[in-house]
Scaffold this active site. Structure first.
Site, mmCIF file in Angstrom:
data_model
loop_
_atom_site.group_PDB
_atom_site.id
_atom_site.type_symbol
_atom_site.label_atom_id
_atom_site.label_comp_id
_atom_site.label_asym_id
_atom_site.label_seq_id
_atom_site.Cartn_x
_atom_site.Cartn_y
_atom_site.Cartn_z
ATOM 1 N N VAL A 185 38.166 49.896 -3.934
ATOM 2 C CA VAL A 185 37.325 50.862 -4.659
ATOM 3 C C VAL A 185 35.838 50.525 -4.619
ATOM 4 C CG1 VAL A 185 39.172 51.601 -6.210
ATOM 5 C CG2 VAL A 185 37.726 49.676 -6.876
ATOM 6 N N LYS A 186 35.455 49.560 -3.788
ATOM 7 C CA LYS A 186 34.052 49.173 -3.773
ATOM 8 C C LYS A 186 33.217 50.059 -2.824
ATOM 9 C CE LYS A 186 34.127 45.613 -6.668
ATOM 10 N NZ LYS A 186 35.431 45.472 -7.357
#
Ligand code: PLP
Length: 399
Positions: A185-186
């Site tokens: 999710v970065k």
């Protein structure tokens, strides 16, 4: 902070080059790999992008923190100061090397409060880990000044702020080293992965050797089996597929940040109409990676009221006061010292509890967190999602 939104052909092409060689390991296999060294190339590209002299790829952002702490020689009996608003990984890494995490308040940057930092430094402090949360700058210059005054190294946890800068200089390059995460999710992702960057060659060398069982990586006639070792290590090696994907994602990072900045501005303009609203202090708007928009209401009750309207209109915001993974009072497993270890390590050493955590120890942070609402800013904001968000924010403004 979603690099997954722009995952596509470029990543596929990069990964196929690895499949063509069949070599998944970052070292060795000299004849088979046709000169393809994706992890090494990714490290060089990441160092060049951020302006750091050295970069060490690892398996995750958590591993990056652990490798950095180990490379700095932090261990049992030491204290490491970080902030009470971060992801659990920051203090898990501190505990994992045997040190004790100490937590500071946050200020309106939603990051480490330098005034509180100075109060918490003791003769046992061996590292300070400010976190550039939600894509934007901690007061890294003040923090660095205080750290220098006491001779303590700074590790910047830049897991949430890849691509962010302060006055043109990349976050992660102000301290002795900076750590990054490329988890799913970065802002840029390799599925799992991380990086340590530093201008300190000796520190980088420690990282490189520690992350690979102590291998010194010096060319020698015996190859990998003939390498020397200066100390014990562990395995936090990144694999070639991740390096390949990282190269493709890194090439998109500035575009991701640009798109997020545009979308953030749209949301911010609408949120600004809410009565009594204020915004998180951003030290350098141009350098904001713009992965999140954080706004504050005058108090907890008004924040709850606004968020209820947003929720009813399919645009609920995150309240980190209610989130159990990112804010100190909700970390009951830390506060209560819950561990699988039968002798209560790392909370207890030789029968003695090392630190008692008071859930109310950070009142200023709680006051702030409870009245702060946060939106994740997408790279691609569809018209229909934009309309939903703007309609909801307009309804909150009409309250
Ligand atoms: C995601 C994150 C980490 C850990 O990274 P992983 O790659 O998931 O291990 C560390 N610190 C912060 C602030 C993070 O958001």
């Amino acid at each position: 902070m979603p690099g997954f939104e722009v995952f596509g052909e470029e990543e596929k092409r990069q990964a196929l080059e690895v499949f063509d060689t069949g070599v998944l390991f970052r070292y060795e296999f000299g004849e088979q790999r046709n000169g393809v060294y994706k992890v090494r190339e990714f490290e060089q590209a990441f160092a060049q992008y951020t302006g750091a002299a050295h970069a060490q790829a690892v398996t995750s952002g958590s591993a990056a923190l652990k490798v950095a702490l180990s490379a700095l020689g932090v261990g049992l009996g030491d204290e490491v100061i970080t902030q009470g608003f971060t992801f659990v990984a920051t203090w898990e890494a501190i505990l994992d090397v045997g040190a004790v995490p100490i937590f500071t308040e946050i200020d309106h940057t939603l990051n480490m409060d330098p005034l509180d930092l100075e109060k918490k430094i003791t003769s046992k402090t061996r590292a300070i880990i400010p976190v550039h949360m939600l894509g934007a700058q901690a007061r890294i210059k003040e923090i660095k000044e205080i750290a220098d005054k006491y001779g303590v190294p700074v590790i910047e946890d830049t897991a949430q702020a890849a691509g962010a800068r302060l006055n043109g200089q990349h976050l992660g390059t102000f301290g002795r080293c900076g750590t990054f995460s490329f988890d799913a999710v970065k802002t840029m992702t390799t599925g799992e992965g991380g990086m340590v960057i530093s201008n300190d060659e000796e520190l980088w060398r420690n990282c490189s050797e520690y992350h690979d069982h102590g291998h010194d990586h010096v060319v020698n006639p015996g190859g990998r089996g003939g390498e020397g070792r200066r100390f014990i290590g562990f395995n936090y090696r990144m694999m070639e597929l991740q390096g390949a994907i990282g190269l493709a994602q890194l090439a998109k990072l500035d575009m991701i940040v640009r798109e997020q900045q545009k979308n953030k501005a749209i949301l911010k303009e609408a949120a600004a109409k809410i009565a009594g609203v204020s915004f998180r202090k951003i030290l350098d708007e141009q350098g904001d990676s713009a992965t999140f928009l954080a706004f504050m209401l005058p108090d907890k009750e008004q924040a709850a009221k606004v968020n209820q309207v947003l929720r009813e209109n399919n645009a609920g915001a995150i309240n980190f006061g209610e989130n159990t993974w990112h804010f100190y009072p909700s970390w009951e497993h830390l506060l209560e010292g819950k561990t699988l270890c039968k002798n209560s390590w790392p909370f207890t050493v030789q029968g003695k509890r090392r630190v008692i955590y008071d859930p109310q120890a950070l009142p200023a942070s709680s006051e702030l967190m409870n009245r702060t609402l946060v939106y994740q800013v997408p790279v691609k904001l569809s018209e229909s999602r934009r309309d939903t968000l703007l309609t909801a924010l307009n309804k909150a403004a009409a309250l």
